[in-house]
Design a protein around this motif. Structure first.
Motif, PDB file in Angstrom:
ATOM      1  N   VAL A  72      31.526  32.507  59.367  1.00  8.28           N
ATOM      2  CA  VAL A  72      31.467  31.175  58.753  1.00  8.28           C
ATOM      3  C   VAL A  72      31.713  31.327  57.259  1.00  8.28           C
ATOM      4  O   VAL A  72      31.438  32.372  56.672  1.00  8.28           O
ATOM      5  CB  VAL A  72      30.100  30.481  58.997  1.00  8.28           C
TER       6      VAL A  72
ATOM      7  N   THR B 254      34.553  27.680  60.382  1.00 14.70           N
ATOM      8  CA  THR B 254      33.949  28.586  61.358  1.00 14.70           C
ATOM      9  C   THR B 254      35.056  29.265  62.158  1.00 14.70           C
ATOM     10  O   THR B 254      36.064  28.647  62.488  1.00 14.70           O
ATOM     11  CB  THR B 254      33.013  27.823  62.323  1.00 14.70           C
TER      12      THR B 254
ATOM     13  N   VAL C 264      30.507  32.476  67.895  1.00 11.07           N
ATOM     14  CA  VAL C 264      30.995  32.317  66.520  1.00 11.07           C
ATOM     15  C   VAL C 264      30.896  33.679  65.837  1.00 11.07           C
ATOM     16  O   VAL C 264      29.842  34.320  65.859  1.00 11.07           O
ATOM     17  CB  VAL C 264      30.173  31.268  65.749  1.00 11.07           C
TER      18      VAL C 264
ATOM     19  N   VAL D 275      26.167  27.039  65.087  1.00 10.80           N
ATOM     20  CA  VAL D 275      26.138  27.208  63.634  1.00 10.80           C
ATOM     21  C   VAL D 275      25.041  26.302  63.081  1.00 10.80           C
ATOM     22  O   VAL D 275      24.910  25.144  63.506  1.00 10.80           O
ATOM     23  CB  VAL D 275      27.492  26.840  62.996  1.00 10.80           C
TER      24      VAL D 275
ATOM     25  N   CYS E 129      24.985  31.711  61.824  1.00 14.09           N
ATOM     26  CA  CYS E 129      25.494  31.468  63.173  1.00 14.09           C
ATOM     27  C   CYS E 129      24.784  32.368  64.182  1.00 14.09           C
ATOM     28  O   CYS E 129      24.327  33.468  63.849  1.00 14.09           O
ATOM     29  CB  CYS E 129      27.008  31.703  63.239  1.00 14.09           C
TER      30      CYS E 129
END
Length: 623
Positions: free
Chosen positions: A26, A38, A23, A295, A290
């Motif tokens: 966010v 995300t 990731v 997350v 994250c």
């Protein structure tokens, strides 16, 4: 001790796998605090409801990792910037790609939706800031001045200024109406990660990797505060909704600051690591971070956090309880800043246009919005489309009718024959039947009501009426308090929020006597209420609605038509865009009203004449 162990100021709400690869960014929806986006190295954008485990929607179209995300203030749109420098905007309600914008030469590092109009700002590793017209798929201006990546962009509440924060340790303030840099703040000694405007005051907050927060006076353009105490880089700052304090998010902690003088009200340990974004949701602060493919979201109970020098920690909340839903509230009213005169520097923008190409259209065709959880999608996005054009607003109740059991059938028969419209002028009170106080039969005198019995019948409904009138008086006092400050729009919005048409009618009867009080702002608030009034069973309400609509049509219909048919302006005219949005809203509301008026114009008598006149005034809407 057992009770204390379940009472916390902060806790982890959830942790979940958000993407198939790492990731990279966010973002929370700031309006509700309930929506999360995300972005990942898998080139996807996933949409989630905070505190729910399943992905609502997966947005595809980018061919490079997604580096930056931002929700619009309505949370109906989300924009994502990629490593290649491209931007994609999705309409979440319609579940489709809205626009693809190309122009940056490097990673997108910051994004921001303009509060008015279809505009968007983006910052990049290429050091440029671009201001986009989403409707025309083009870059309107490019602002140059930073020497390193632009890490954060924030629009002032009135939409006239843009603040930019950069890795070059500076904050620049841009005047969008003239396209120039107003001033530059240089007190930070490391990258500036975040900037935010105060909701009502001329104040800007900034957080930096130099472990400091700074507060800037936007009237005198000088530093007024620099509270100390952060042990790590400041990653997020957020003013409380009422603007009374500033929340600062850093690694493993949340701090609450005040200014003039600088002071730290509270420090809350939060195990969120490097927090990436924060939002406030109904007395709870939500933070997200994250790590790799995961997350995590965290909650801080703000009722247990000190927010002023004299406040005490209060309230108890259990860490095993889910997030509380935000309480319903009226639309927030942004007051326009009356800006001080400024001397603009020589650093300027450059104007550029880029016509949409077939490659862009191909990109948009290949972009998709896949709904992963239909139930959550409908719960979050579809209710907006299902809202009735005419909200359920109850008319003031009339006192209940009184009747003797022996005469119930007679009263029922008479009720059926009562007119559907309650006249404004009448010779007898509504809800009282004279027959109730007369003998049931001409030859049966003994059945006549005695004085005490008759008085008892009359008193029925009196308490209900007293409660209704007391409530109405209290509401009018609330509206009058706002009216005394000279803010007619705020007073009218307050009246509308009370869900009582009688209060709206009282206010309109005053405004109608002084047409100069009418402004375009008032029209956007009152037109939906006029639709209710025109269909009310109370003749006086219909009369007030007709008078208000006639004034609006005569004063504003030419302006609305001219504004909507005028060719697009060259450059950025924020005031014009704001007016265009208001005119667009009014036009839609008037179109809805025209159908009501058309149906009522067939009536006979004075009401029919009034509606026929309104129909003639609204004729231009059909062209």
């Amino acid at each position: 001790m057992a009770a204390a162990s379940t009472t916390k100021t902060s806790w982890r709400l959830q942790e979940f796998v958000a993407h198939s690869s790492n990731v990279s960014c966010v973002a929370l929806g700031k309006t509700s605090g309930r929506l999360l986006a995300t972005g990942g190295e898998d080139c996807k954008v996933n949409i989630w409801a905070v505190s729910k485990p399943n992905c609502i929607m997966s947005l595809t179209g980018h061919n490079n990792p997604v580096e930056c995300l931002h929700f619009s203030s309505s949370e109906e749109q989300v924009v994502a910037g990629s490593q290649s420098g491209s931007l994609r905007i999705w309409d979440l309600e319609a579940a489709k790609i809205l626009r693809t914008l190309m122009g940056h030469k490097a990673n997108i590092t910051s994004l921001g939706f303009h509060p008015y109009g279809e505009f968007l700002a983006s910052g990049s590793m290429d050091t440029n800031i671009k201001f986009w017209d989403v409707r025309r798929k083009g870059c309107v201006y490019r602002y140059k001045g930073h020497t390193q990546a632009v890490r954060c962009l924030a629009f002032s509440p009135d939409g006239k200024w843009l603040a930019s924060a950069s890795d070059d340790s500076t904050i620049k303030l841009w005047d969008l109406t003239v396209g120039k840099m107003i001033t530059e703040f240089t007190a930070h000694t490391a990258a500036v990660n975040i900037v935010q405007f105060h909701p009502t005051e001329y104040l800007l907050a900034s957080g930096s990797s130099d472990r400091t927060i700074k507060l800037w006076d936007l009237e005198k353009f000088k530093l007024i505060g620099s509270p100390e105490g952060e042990a790590t880089a400041v990653r997020c700052v957020l003013f409380s909704p009422d603007g009374g304090c500033l929340y600062s998010g850093a690694t493993e902690s949340l701090r609450v600051y005040g200014w003039e003088p600088d002071r730290c009200f509270d420090v809350v340990p939060v195990a969120w690591g490097k927090v990436a974004d924060m939002a406030v949701c109904n007395q709870q602060l939500i933070g997200v971070s994250c790590q790799q493919t995961n997350v995590s979201s965290y909650v801080v109970d703000l009722t247990r956090v000190k927010k002023t020098g004299g406040s005490e920690i209060q309230g108890v909340i259990r860490d095993d309880q889910p997030l509380t839903e935000p309480s319903p509230k009226g639309s927030m009213l942004w007051r326009n800043y009356e800006r001080p005169m400024t001397t603009c520097s020589s650093q300027r923008y450059s104007s550029e246009r880029r016509s949409p190409s077939s490659e862009d259209e191909k990109d948009e065709r290949e972009s998709t919005a896949e709904i992963r959880n239909a139930e959550d999608y409908k719960e979050i996005f579809q209710p907006k489309n299902a809202i009735s054009v005419r909200p359920a607003v109850s008319n003031p109740p009339a006192p209940p009718a009184t009747q003797r059991p022996a005469q119930a059938s007679v009263a029922t028969a008479k009720a059926k024959s009562q007119p559907t419209v309650i006249l404004a002028t009448r010779n007898e009170p509504i809800g009282l039947n004279v027959a109730d106080f007369l003998p049931s039969a001409p030859n049966n005198r003994s059945s006549a009501l005695g004085d005490e019995e008759a008085l008892s019948q009359i008193k029925k409904g009196h308490d209900t009426m007293c409660v209704m009138l007391s409530s109405r008086h209290k509401n009018l006092e609330t509206v009058r308090a706002g009216w005394g400050s000279g803010d007619v729009k705020n007073s009218l919005d307050t009246a509308v929020s009370m869900n009582d048409l009688s209060i709206v009618v009282d206010i309109l009867n005053i405004v109608n006597l002084k047409p100069s009080l009418w402004k375009l702002d008032l029209c956007t608030s009152i037109l939906p209420q006029i639709e209710e009034l025109l269909q009310s069973k109370y003749e006086s309400y219909v009369q007030t609605g007709c008078t208000s609509l006639k004034l609006i049509l005569k004063r504003f219909l030419p302006l609305i038509s001219d504004t909507l048919t005028a060719p697009p302006s060259v450059g950025v005219d924020i005031t014009r865009e704001e007016r265009h949005q208001k005119c667009k809203t009014c036009y839609k509301q008037l179109k809805n009203l025209s159908n009501v008026v058309k149906n009522k114009a067939d009536q006979v008598g004075r009401h029919g004449s009034a509606f026929k006149e309104l129909q003639l005034l609204m004729a231009p809407l059909d062209y």
